[in-house]
Design a protein around this motif. Structure first.
Motif, short mmCIF file in Angstrom:
data_model
loop_
_atom_site.label_atom_id
_atom_site.label_comp_id
_atom_site.label_asym_id
_atom_site.label_seq_id
_atom_site.Cartn_x
_atom_site.Cartn_y
_atom_site.Cartn_z
N ALA A 113 -72.24 44.60 -29.56
CA ALA A 113 -71.30 43.50 -29.36
C ALA A 113 -71.67 42.66 -28.14
CB ALA A 113 -69.89 44.05 -29.21
N GLY A 114 -72.81 42.96 -27.53
CA GLY A 114 -73.26 42.17 -26.39
C GLY A 114 -72.86 42.72 -25.05
N GLN A 115 -72.27 43.92 -25.02
CA GLN A 115 -71.89 44.49 -23.72
C GLN A 115 -73.15 44.90 -22.96
OE1 GLN A 115 -69.22 47.90 -23.83
NE2 GLN A 115 -68.71 47.67 -21.67
N VAL A 116 -73.24 44.47 -21.73
CA VAL A 116 -74.39 44.78 -20.88
C VAL A 116 -73.98 45.70 -19.74
CG1 VAL A 116 -76.11 43.77 -19.31
CG2 VAL A 116 -75.55 42.61 -21.47
N VAL A 117 -72.80 45.45 -19.18
CA VAL A 117 -72.28 46.31 -18.10
C VAL A 117 -71.23 47.23 -18.72
CG1 VAL A 117 -71.10 46.37 -15.88
CG2 VAL A 117 -72.71 44.51 -16.38
N PHE A 118 -71.50 48.52 -18.69
CA PHE A 118 -70.64 49.49 -19.38
C PHE A 118 -69.53 49.98 -18.46
CE2 PHE A 118 -74.28 48.96 -21.97
CZ PHE A 118 -73.74 48.92 -23.25
N HIS A 119 -68.75 49.01 -18.06
CA HIS A 119 -67.57 49.21 -17.21
C HIS A 119 -66.58 48.15 -17.68
CE1 HIS A 119 -65.96 49.93 -12.84
NE2 HIS A 119 -64.99 49.42 -13.61
N TYR A 120 -65.46 48.58 -18.23
CA TYR A 120 -64.53 47.68 -18.92
C TYR A 120 -64.27 46.39 -18.13
CZ TYR A 120 -60.39 45.79 -21.11
OH TYR A 120 -59.51 44.95 -21.73
N HIS A 121 -64.41 45.27 -18.80
CA HIS A 121 -64.12 43.98 -18.17
C HIS A 121 -63.76 42.95 -19.22
CE1 HIS A 121 -68.43 44.07 -19.08
NE2 HIS A 121 -68.35 42.76 -19.26
N VAL A 122 -62.96 42.01 -18.78
CA VAL A 122 -62.53 40.88 -19.61
C VAL A 122 -63.13 39.62 -19.02
CG1 VAL A 122 -60.54 39.55 -20.43
CG2 VAL A 122 -60.36 42.05 -20.15
N HIS A 123 -63.77 38.82 -19.87
CA HIS A 123 -64.27 37.51 -19.43
C HIS A 123 -63.16 36.48 -19.64
CE1 HIS A 123 -68.72 38.50 -19.63
NE2 HIS A 123 -68.24 39.46 -20.42
N ILE A 124 -62.94 35.65 -18.62
CA ILE A 124 -62.09 34.45 -18.77
C ILE A 124 -63.03 33.26 -18.59
CG2 ILE A 124 -60.05 33.18 -18.03
CD1 ILE A 124 -59.14 35.75 -16.57
N ILE A 125 -63.20 32.49 -19.66
CA ILE A 125 -64.19 31.41 -19.64
C ILE A 125 -63.47 30.07 -19.82
CG2 ILE A 125 -66.28 30.51 -20.73
CD1 ILE A 125 -66.87 33.38 -21.67
N PRO A 126 -63.32 29.33 -18.72
CA PRO A 126 -62.67 28.03 -18.82
C PRO A 126 -63.46 27.09 -19.74
CG PRO A 126 -62.81 28.73 -16.53
CD PRO A 126 -63.67 29.66 -17.33
N ARG A 127 -62.74 26.26 -20.48
CA ARG A 127 -63.38 25.35 -21.43
C ARG A 127 -62.90 23.92 -21.21
NH1 ARG A 127 -65.69 27.78 -25.80
NH2 ARG A 127 -66.69 25.74 -25.92
N TRP A 128 -63.84 23.00 -21.34
CA TRP A 128 -63.52 21.58 -21.28
C TRP A 128 -63.87 20.98 -22.63
CZ3 TRP A 128 -64.66 24.42 -17.05
CH2 TRP A 128 -63.84 24.23 -15.92
N ALA A 129 -63.06 20.06 -23.09
CA ALA A 129 -63.26 19.46 -24.41
C ALA A 129 -64.70 18.96 -24.54
CB ALA A 129 -62.28 18.30 -24.60
N GLY A 130 -65.35 19.37 -25.62
CA GLY A 130 -66.71 18.90 -25.89
C GLY A 130 -67.79 19.71 -25.23
N ASP A 131 -67.42 20.71 -24.39
CA ASP A 131 -68.50 21.50 -23.76
C ASP A 131 -69.13 22.43 -24.81
OD1 ASP A 131 -67.15 23.98 -24.00
OD2 ASP A 131 -66.29 23.85 -22.00
N ALA A 132 -70.25 23.02 -24.43
CA ALA A 132 -70.94 23.92 -25.36
C ALA A 132 -71.08 25.29 -24.71
CB ALA A 132 -72.30 23.35 -25.73
N ALA A 133 -70.05 25.68 -23.95
CA ALA A 133 -70.15 26.90 -23.14
C ALA A 133 -70.29 28.15 -23.99
CB ALA A 133 -68.93 27.01 -22.23
N LEU A 134 -69.75 28.11 -25.19
CA LEU A 134 -69.63 29.37 -25.92
C LEU A 134 -69.25 29.08 -27.36
CD1 LEU A 134 -68.88 32.61 -25.43
CD2 LEU A 134 -66.59 31.67 -25.30
#
Ligand code: 5GP
Length: 140
Positions: free
Chosen positions: A90-111
């Motif tokens: 699933a793409g986990q690289v660091v095996f220590h529980y964490h939640v990503h919060i990824i801010p988004r702006w209209a039209g960005d291609a962040a994710l």
């Protein structure tokens, strides 16, 4: 094995911290997908969502909401994604529980979280039954 996040919790490694309490810590991702990309971790060294106690689930969810609220006020994005990877597949690289919060702006291609697929209704019904069989409590 000591994870890189445990070393941040202990202060051995630096991080741009934004929030801390007894059970959780939040800091900025070192390779951000967008400005303000934050990570919320539980302090105990537990690998995945499956390992968390009820208390840690509540604590990480609460910190995630608090940090997301602060991010929305501080950087004024148009929205945000919550991403939480469990397992290498699933793409986990660091095996220590964490939640990503990824801010988004209209039209960005962040994710781009996933590509919508298609399923036939009978497969959905069969899979829902398989999952329900494994759930204890609750009903639908
Ligand atoms: P995962 O793929 O495991 O869900 O995400 C791990 C995240 O941790 C990645 O986005 C990566 O950039 C971040 N990361 C890895 N090492 C460090 C570090 O030493 N400091 C910080 N702040 N973030 C890190």
């Amino acid at each position: 094995m000591t994870t890189i996040f445990t070393r941040i919790v202990s202060g051995e490694l630096p991080a741009a911290k934004v929030y801390e309490d007894d059970l959780t810590l939040a800091f900025l991702d070192i390779n951000p997908a967008s400005r303000g990309h934050s990570l919320v971790i539980c302090k105990p060294e537990l690998a995945s969502l499956l390992d968390l106690s009820d208390a840690l689930l509540v604590a990480t969810a609460r910190t995630t909401q608090r940090v997301a609220q602060a991010l929305m006020r501080a950087l004024v994005p148009d929205g945000f994604n919550i991403v939480q990877n469990n397992g290498a597949a699933a793409g986990q690289v660091v095996f220590h529980y964490h939640v990503h919060i990824i801010p988004r702006w209209a039209g960005d291609a962040a994710l781009s979280p996933w590509r919508p697929g298609s399923a036939d209704q009978s497969q959905l019904i069969a899979d829902a039954a398989l999952i329900r069989e494994q759930l204890v409590g609750g009903s639908v």
